[in-house]
Design an enzyme around this catalytic site. Structure first.
Site, short mmCIF file in Angstrom:
data_model
loop_
_atom_site.label_atom_id
_atom_site.label_comp_id
_atom_site.label_asym_id
_atom_site.label_seq_id
_atom_site.Cartn_x
_atom_site.Cartn_y
_atom_site.Cartn_z
N CYS A 1 0.83 -1.21 0.00
CA CYS A 1 0.00 0.00 0.00
C CYS A 1 0.86 1.26 0.00
O CYS A 1 0.46 2.29 -0.53
CB CYS A 1 -0.95 -0.01 1.18
SG CYS A 1 -0.13 -0.15 2.79
N HIS B 1 -1.63 1.63 7.39
CA HIS B 1 -2.13 1.46 6.03
C HIS B 1 -2.06 2.79 5.31
O HIS B 1 -2.38 3.84 5.88
CB HIS B 1 -3.56 0.93 6.03
CG HIS B 1 -4.11 0.71 4.66
ND1 HIS B 1 -3.59 -0.22 3.79
CD2 HIS B 1 -5.14 1.31 3.99
CE1 HIS B 1 -4.27 -0.20 2.65
NE2 HIS B 1 -5.21 0.72 2.74
#
Length: 956
Positions: free
Chosen positions: A373, A912
């Site tokens: 990510c 994230h």
């Protein structure tokens, strides 16, 4: 005839050998040719050429520039055009949809991977051009159509004379004009229309926005008819879907106005050249073959609906738009575009016609390959940077520097360019960037595997790698900057920038690099040194506006004062120097004393805190101890006493157990073991139990009396010690305590002999002594006080700290303020001829077109990692650096608008990354790996913002 052909083929041979044996690596051809002078006959020459080039012709002519002397030498051939458009948009090989495509593959492995060709209305292509774009020429053909098109369409393309100037001559042409584009040019024009339509409709997307509805493929065959010097194109009904064939009939119908076709792809010239070589093989009996291609037809929906309907829509839109665009221009992406000719474009887009922009353009996600990510977030921000999009949708391979030892032989740039094109293709599905990650890992092993990484670190490497791959400087000159410090700042800065561009010149430098003014001042001789250094991004600290309450234990080394606890208030994101200043005031530190702060963990000093360290790295459950030490002994050895007692638990793994706060002192005169014993007993003196407690304990001992115990206690007091200091009588530590404490040193815990000199290496810095306590001594001293010290902060139940907020401008001010260099970053003063801890000041001198701002949320040191959740209030529409730029005479604007954000959610252990992208005029989207969703502008400002991307806009 034979001699003339022979000379041309010799020229072709020399050109081919020059191409194949050049130092620049190529992935198109690996063919070696013998020198044709060794061939004795024209027939053998033709036969050899036909066989050698049969499978390589298309790849060969796709990889070279058409302005080569070979083509200009064929002056008697009307098809060997030397058009300028090929210098910018040569036919390129694109990669197949498979992400496992190998950039290093040979031509035989990738011959099928040829650019898609798009047939579009010429007006649609021209409307995508801007006034500041480079002029792109093409080859102009007049087209005639056969009368019977029920089963087959036959087009005869004849090149118009002097097509390089035909565009100006054809301005009054009243017929139909089409354009033949390669896929990169089509994507580039499609994005331009998408941006422009967003501007016309003020950010609202129109219709269903799916541009794929306007594309339909047709299978064509083409060959050269040398008798008429024309190119014949056939479209057969049996080779195409019936619906698509009927639509093609309407597009090419001769019942409409005359038809011209512009070729901007270079494919028609390529066909003529291939047929010319095939002619050499006609003596061997092989017939001329037709070339089969798939042509993508785009943008003809209004033609298929009828001209009358289209004219009605134009009038309708003109009436609706007369007010706002009466001036005939609008500003978009920092440039002015003509709008008058775009009314037809907007009319068809409003009604679902062919000139509709693609609402899904640029809204393609990236698959998460496993903790990637961080990479997806940074890539999405870069592929939505306007300057990079235009560049990588163009002919960027011509600028690849294959010979740069600092680069990656062009592989990183090719992989990134291919990934960008896939992400901008309309209607694309989420892309798996496996090939890009693989190429990246070849040159940056830290990004191989599937571990978590920092998106800003990845971004910094990617920008630097792209720059080196695309550096236009093939041979970097050595430049030594001399005599620039005596010049005025304007002249010195310009000279530094010229020197930088002499070695670094790429699209990354053009778009993303700015310039600092760096000033260093010697604290002693006040020597001032000014340099001007380039930068790629700004890493801004997050100054704290919230104060933090901290509790520390202060230990004295005077042998009198017991430990004390102090609670102080310091900036949450301040430095350790702020803590020392506040604690010094709280404990009334004398001028001849200094404080050393240590973190104590499990009765050991875990580490000494550096003055330049961040307070944010100190956790609430840490235990800090500050030691008051005399300044006049700072160069003396530091002795740390650690306490041990005998562990009577039968299942203990170690015979001794650590306890208490380590005691610290400096010993200016350290020669033998007795010096260590005396210093330890002095430090331990404040912890003696009261007299009455000692008397009660002594009543239980055999052979002891109250008078003896009283004398013992009196002897340990500071007064008695001083009184007995010069006498011959034995003091208490010699008669009693000498046998109740055992002093050990070294990793093997060797016992220290009182009358023997110490044999210790590295004694000048720090000496660690382990003191083993007997049970009797534990009873004599108050070990509870020695072992009790609080945590830094004990939060109350359900207590929540307030959300801290700071302005982006405050972060910039903290970045630009003066600060001393650290001890590890000493500056060599040319005047003092010694390293000095100079005062450093940074100023912004030159700002880039694309300004990348990194918010330093993560703090690292040798032992800790920490993330700051501070909310940074950053401008979206008007970031103004006018008051912070040092170069006041700059001709460039200092205003920026935000277009992308790399966000980080969570902590260091399991975070994230996402990206927030502005596609223009208030349309924000959240890119969460392969998921792409719209988001309102008021929701993009969060404490997760990590890297901000701004682009320059003109001054209002």
């Amino acid at each position: 005839m034979t001699r003339r052909l022979y000379e041309k083929l010799r020229l072709l041979s020399s050109h081919s050998q020059r191409l194949f044996f050049s130092s620049r690596p190529t992935r198109f051809l690996s063919l070696k040719l013998p020198h044709f002078c060794s061939l004795t006959s024209t027939f053998q020459l033709c036969k050899y050429l036909a066989r050698a080039f049969a499978s390589k012709t298309l790849a060969f002519f796709s990889s070279i520039s058409m302005d080569d002397p070979f083509f200009s030498s064929l002056d008697d051939d009307p098809w060997s055009d030397n058009s300028e458009y090929l210098s910018r948009f040569r036919p390129l090989r694109t990669l197949p949809d498979d992400d496992d495509y190998d950039f290093g593959a040979s031509a035989s492995d990738s011959d099928s991977a040829i650019d898609k060709l798009y047939l579009v209305p010429y007006r649609w292509w021209k409307e995508a051009q801007r006034d500041d774009d480079n002029e792109i020429g093409g080859v102009l053909y007049s087209v005639s159509l056969n009368d019977d098109i029920e089963s087959e369409i036959v087009l005869d393309l004849r090149k118009k004379e002097d097509s390089r100037n035909a565009e100006k001559e054809e301005e009054g042409f009243s017929g139909r004009e089409y354009a033949l584009l390669p896929q990169p040019m089509w994507l580039w024009a499609l994005k331009r229309h998408n941006d422009l339509n967003a501007a016309v409709y003020h950010g609202s997307l129109y219709g269903d926005g799916d541009s794929l509805q306007d594309i339909f493929p047709i299978q064509i065959s083409l060959f050269v008819l040398w008798e008429t010097n024309s190119l014949v194109v056939k479209i057969s009904q049996k080779d195409n879907v019936l619906e698509f064939y009927k639509r093609a009939c309407k597009v090419f119908s001769s019942k409409s106005a005359p038809l011209n076709i512009w070729d901007f792809s270079g494919q028609t010239t390529q066909v003529f050249l291939e047929n010319k070589i095939n002619l050499l093989n006609e003596s061997s009996g092989q017939a001329q073959k037709e070339i089969l291609l798939e042509l993508q037809v785009y943008g003809f929906s209004d033609t298929l609906r009828g001209i009358d309907e289209r004219n009605n829509e134009i009038a309708l839109v003109q009436s609706k738009m007369e007010g706002p665009f009466r001036s005939g221009s609008l500003k978009m992406n920092g440039s002015t575009d003509k709008v008058g000719s775009l009314l037809a474009l907007t009319s068809s887009s409003q009604s679902g016609g062919s000139y509709r922009g693609a609402a899904s353009l640029g809204l393609t996600g990236l698959q998460n390959l496993g903790n990637t990510c961080f990479m997806n977030s940074a890539i999405q921000c870069l592929v939505h940077t306007p300057e990079l999009v235009d560049y990588f949708l163009g002919d960027y391979p011509k600028e690849i520097n294959y010979d740069n030892p600092l680069g990656m032989k062009g592989e990183l740039a090719l992989a990134f360019g291919d990934l960008l094109r896939k992400l901008w293709a309309p209607g694309a599905r989420p892309v798996a960037p496996r090939m890009f990650k693989s190429k990246l890992a070849n040159f940056a092993p830290q990004f191989s595997g599937y571990n978590q990484h920092d998106s800003q670190e990845f971004l910094a490497f990617l920008l630097d790698g792209l720059h080196e791959d695309l550096n236009r400087v093939k041979c970097k000159p050595y430049i030594e900057a001399k005599g620039l410090e005596d010049l005025p700042d304007e002249e010195a800065a310009e000279e530094y920038w010229k020197n930088h561009l002499a070695r670094n010149d790429s699209i990354i430098v053009d778009s993303c690099q700015g310039q600092f003014r760096s000033t260093l001042i010697c604290p002693l001789c006040k020597k001032v040194s000014v340099t001007f250094d380039p930068f790629m991004y700004l890493s801004l600290p997050l100054p704290s506006t919230v104060m933090r309450t901290m509790t520390l234990t202060v230990m004295s080394s005077d042998g009198i004062t017991l430990p004390s606890t102090y609670t102080i208030t310091v900036p949450d994101c301040g430095k350790l120097t702020d803590l020392i200043v506040a604690l010094s005031a709280a404990c009334s530190l004398r001028d001849d004393e200094t404080l050393l702060v240590a973190e104590v963990y499990m009765n050991r000093i875990l580490n000494w805190l550096e003055p330049s360290g961040s307070i944010a790295l100190i956790r609430d459950d840490d235990k800090l101890v500050a030691y008051r030490l005399p300044k006049d002994c700072e160069k003396s050895p530091l002795v740390v006493f650690k306490h041990k007692k005998i562990d009577h638990w039968p299942y203990s793994f170690t015979p001794n157990k650590m306890f208490g706060i380590p005691l610290v002192a400096r010993l200016p005169d350290l020669s033998c073991g007795s010096d260590i014993r005396k210093k330890f007993l002095k430090l331990l003196n404040p912890f003696l139990m009261p007299i009455e407690d000692v008397l009660n304990d002594c009543d239980d001992e055999e052979g002891s009396s109250g008078n003896e115990d009283s004398e013992m206690l009196d002897a340990t007091s500071p007064t008695v010690l001083d009184t007995n200091a010069g006498s011959d009588s034995k003091t208490l530590d010699e008669t009693h305590f000498g046998t109740d404490f055992q002093f050990q040193i070294g990793p093997l815990f060797s016992e220290i002999k009182m009358d023997e000199p110490l044999q210790v290496s590295g004694l000048a810095k720090e000496l660690e002594v382990h003191v083993v306590w007997s049970d009797k001594m534990i009873d004599k001293y108050d070990t509870c006080i020695l072992s009790s010290f609080p945590e830094v902060f004990k939060p109350q139940t359900f207590m929540k700290r307030p959300q801290e907020s700071v302005s982006l401008y405050k972060c910039l001010e903290a970045f630009l303020k003066e600060e001393p260099l650290g001890p590890e970053d000493m500056w060599y003063c040319p005047s003092c001829k010694k390293p000095r801890q100079a005062i450093k000041k940074l100023d912004l001198w030159r700002l880039p077109e694309i300004l990348v701002i990194h918010l330093k949320r993560f703090s690292y040191n040798r032992y800790f990692k920490n993330k700051l959740e501070t909310f940074v209030d950053f401008p979206v529409d008007d970031l103004n650096f006018s008051t912070y730029i040092a170069h006041k005479n700059s001709q460039f604007s200092n205003r920026y608008i935000l277009y992308a954000i790399s966000n980080h959610y969570g902590g260091l252990g399991g975070g994230h990354y996402t990206a927030s992208i502005n596609l223009g005029y208030g349309m924000w989207y959240e890119f969460d790996d392969e998921k792409v969703n719209p988001v309102s502008e008021d929701r993009i400002k969060t404490s997760a913002a990590y890297v901000l991307f701004y682009r320059r806009v003109p001054d209002a």
